[in-house]
Design a protein around this motif. Sequence first.
Motif, PDB file in Angstrom:
ATOM      1  N   LEU A  65       0.830  -1.206   0.000  1.00 50.82           N
ATOM      2  CA  LEU A  65       0.000   0.000   0.000  1.00 50.82           C
ATOM      3  C   LEU A  65       0.866   1.257   0.000  1.00 50.82           C
ATOM      4  N   ARG A  66       2.039   1.140   0.605  1.00 49.84           N
ATOM      5  CA  ARG A  66       2.964   2.288   0.613  1.00 49.84           C
ATOM      6  C   ARG A  66       3.333   2.701  -0.807  1.00 49.84           C
ATOM      7  N   HIS A  67       3.562   1.705  -1.671  1.00 51.24           N
ATOM      8  CA  HIS A  67       3.898   2.019  -3.052  1.00 51.24           C
ATOM      9  C   HIS A  67       2.770   2.776  -3.736  1.00 51.24           C
ATOM     10  N   LEU A  68       1.528   2.350  -3.483  1.00 53.99           N
ATOM     11  CA  LEU A  68       0.387   3.033  -4.100  1.00 53.99           C
ATOM     12  C   LEU A  68       0.235   4.453  -3.573  1.00 53.99           C
ATOM     13  N   ILE A  74       8.848   3.823  -6.664  1.00 55.16           N
ATOM     14  CA  ILE A  74       8.180   3.881  -7.964  1.00 55.16           C
ATOM     15  C   ILE A  74       8.787   2.842  -8.911  1.00 55.16           C
ATOM     16  N   GLN A  75      10.110   2.687  -8.867  1.00 53.77           N
ATOM     17  CA  GLN A  75      10.758   1.673  -9.700  1.00 53.77           C
ATOM     18  C   GLN A  75      10.271   0.267  -9.329  1.00 53.77           C
ATOM     19  N   GLN A  76      10.129  -0.008  -8.039  1.00 59.48           N
ATOM     20  CA  GLN A  76       9.639  -1.315  -7.594  1.00 59.48           C
ATOM     21  C   GLN A  76       8.197  -1.548  -8.063  1.00 59.48           C
ATOM     22  N   LEU A  77       7.387  -0.479  -8.001  1.00 59.71           N
ATOM     23  CA  LEU A  77       5.999  -0.607  -8.434  1.00 59.71           C
ATOM     24  C   LEU A  77       5.938  -0.863  -9.941  1.00 59.71           C
ATOM     25  N   GLU A  78       6.758  -0.156 -10.730  1.00 62.70           N
ATOM     26  CA  GLU A  78       6.784  -0.367 -12.174  1.00 62.70           C
ATOM     27  C   GLU A  78       7.249  -1.776 -12.515  1.00 62.70           C
TER      28      GLU A  78
END
Length: 298
Positions: free
Chosen positions: A3-6, A36-40
């Motif tokens: 959720l932190r990434h979102l 952001i890189q991890q989410l992508e």
Amino acid sequence: MELRHLRYFLALADELHFGRAAQRLSISQPPLTVAIQQLEAEVGAPLLLRNSRGVQLTAAGQALVPAAQAALDGAAQALHAARDAASGRVGRLSIGFAGTMLYRGLPQMLRRFQAEHAGVQLTLRELSSSDQLVELQQGRLEAGFAHVPSAPAGLAQLLVSAQPFVACVPAAHALARRRSLPLQALAAEPLALVSRSVSPDYHARILNACQAAGFMPRPLHGLQHWLSVVSLVSQGLAVALVPAALQRAGLQGAAFVPVKDPHDTLPRYETRCLWNPARDLPALGLFLAAVREVAQSG
């Protein structure tokens, strides 16, 4: 996906600037970039276009914005729901009761509880005392108001009412004009009471009291509810010994007369609130608090 990434992504999607987004999130810029890189990497597609003019959302990024917001909103709602349940502010309780409790404080208990805890849904089930014990032990009731002398093993109890038995006779009967009467005065009359299967304890104790007074009722009518007992009496078909609270039932044709009981052979009609203390139900604790308040004030 965290959720932190979102949350980081939505801040960046709103600011379209890494520096301002990091400041808004109260973090430095490198952790934001890494998140952001991890989410992508997890999405499998770029979410942002980075150029000299700033940051722009890709088609994937634009699609993720409403979904990410919905996910965060859903998580917040889940958190609030869990907190409300833990505090007892919301939930469902199934409450059993024997019919005479309608005249011995149950409506007041329900009104007090629901006035303070409107988010808890109460379901009421009228059951005999013996049926309530089964339902409580099998977890189909959270609490019950039963006429029992003590709580069975595994159940906790709170005494909410103890009332005398009174004679119930047809209004046209000569005994109806008495201010009080001895138990022996009922010896020549057919007696109505709740059946042994419905309330074995009180059925036996009433018959024992009659036997101690020197008679055994004949004939004996066994009914399913105390209100049915009073109704039978009101039709002139029997006399009865009933809990005093039934005087409030308002059935025409029945009169109630105190019983002289110098040797204390008649039991008192005790009602107990029963529940399983092993169940972790905060709403039940709040309900029991309302029961105690009304029982103590009455």
